[in-house]
Enzyme design. Structure first.
Site, short mmCIF file in Angstrom:
data_model
loop_
_atom_site.label_atom_id
_atom_site.label_comp_id
_atom_site.label_asym_id
_atom_site.label_seq_id
_atom_site.Cartn_x
_atom_site.Cartn_y
_atom_site.Cartn_z
N CYS A 63 0.81 -1.22 0.00
CA CYS A 63 0.00 0.00 0.00
C CYS A 63 0.84 1.27 0.00
CB CYS A 63 -0.98 0.01 1.18
SG CYS A 63 -0.24 0.39 2.78
N HIS A 98 -1.30 11.32 15.91
CA HIS A 98 -1.89 10.60 14.78
C HIS A 98 -0.86 9.65 14.18
CE1 HIS A 98 -4.18 9.90 11.08
NE2 HIS A 98 -3.08 10.17 10.41
N HIS A 101 -4.14 4.85 9.69
CA HIS A 101 -5.50 4.31 9.69
C HIS A 101 -5.44 2.79 9.74
CE1 HIS A 101 -6.13 8.37 8.08
NE2 HIS A 101 -7.32 8.29 8.66
N ASP A 105 -8.54 -5.20 5.56
CA ASP A 105 -8.09 -6.03 4.44
C ASP A 105 -6.70 -6.61 4.68
OD1 ASP A 105 -6.48 -3.81 4.22
OD2 ASP A 105 -7.33 -3.10 2.33
N ARG A 113 -5.24 -4.35 8.58
CA ARG A 113 -4.04 -3.67 8.09
C ARG A 113 -3.91 -2.33 8.79
NH1 ARG A 113 -3.63 -0.03 3.47
NH2 ARG A 113 -5.72 -0.73 2.89
N CYS A 115 -2.10 0.80 8.74
CA CYS A 115 -1.32 1.53 7.74
C CYS A 115 -0.76 2.76 8.44
CB CYS A 115 -2.28 1.89 6.61
SG CYS A 115 -1.56 2.72 5.24
#
Ligand SMILES: [Zn+2]
Length: 133
Positions: A63, A98, A101, A105, A113, A115
């Protein structure tokens, strides 16, 4: 939870780290320092040093960002409806930084996942059972 003013964070973090951790920004896909790292160790929060992800849960998702199928319990979640998308934000529970996310999947056993922006992480390699900077 750790509380600091925006100015204190701006003084401690690099401009890119500040943009991601405090302003919920995102680094460019494929740009992250930890994207292809496969050493054993722990990924901690770049802002406060809390351990967040183990290298054991890291995998190549394709990704463009470091991906983990599992997080420590120090990673919190909340709905993120920004950019016209329904996503789940993940953040550091200790400093409210932060991270990225989480998406449904990922590979088993969790099917998730995580990410994560490389800039939100600091890797501590594990050598002979000892964590080094
Ligand atoms: Zn943190």
């Amino acid at each position: 939870m750790m509380k600091k003013t925006d100015q204190e964070w701006a003084d401690e973090l690099t401009p890119d780290q500040y943009r991601i951790l405090r302003m919920k920004g995102t680094e460019a896909p494929g740009s992250g320092a930890y994207l292809d790292l496969s050493e054993d160790g722990m990924y901690s929060c770049a802002a406060c040093g809390t351990d967040l992800f183990s290298s054991e849960a890291k995998y190549h998702s394709g990704c463009g960002w470091p991906s983990f199928y599992e997080s420590s319990d120090r990673v919190g979640r909340r709905d993120d409806d920004s950019l016209g998308m329904k996503r789940i934000e993940i953040y550091c529970k200790h400093c409210d930084g932060h991270l990225g996310h989480v998406f449904p999947d990922g590979p088993q056993p969790t099917g998730e996942r995580h990410c994560v922006n490389s800039l939100a992480l600091k890797f501590k390699a594990k050598k002979g059972g000892v964590e080094t900077e």
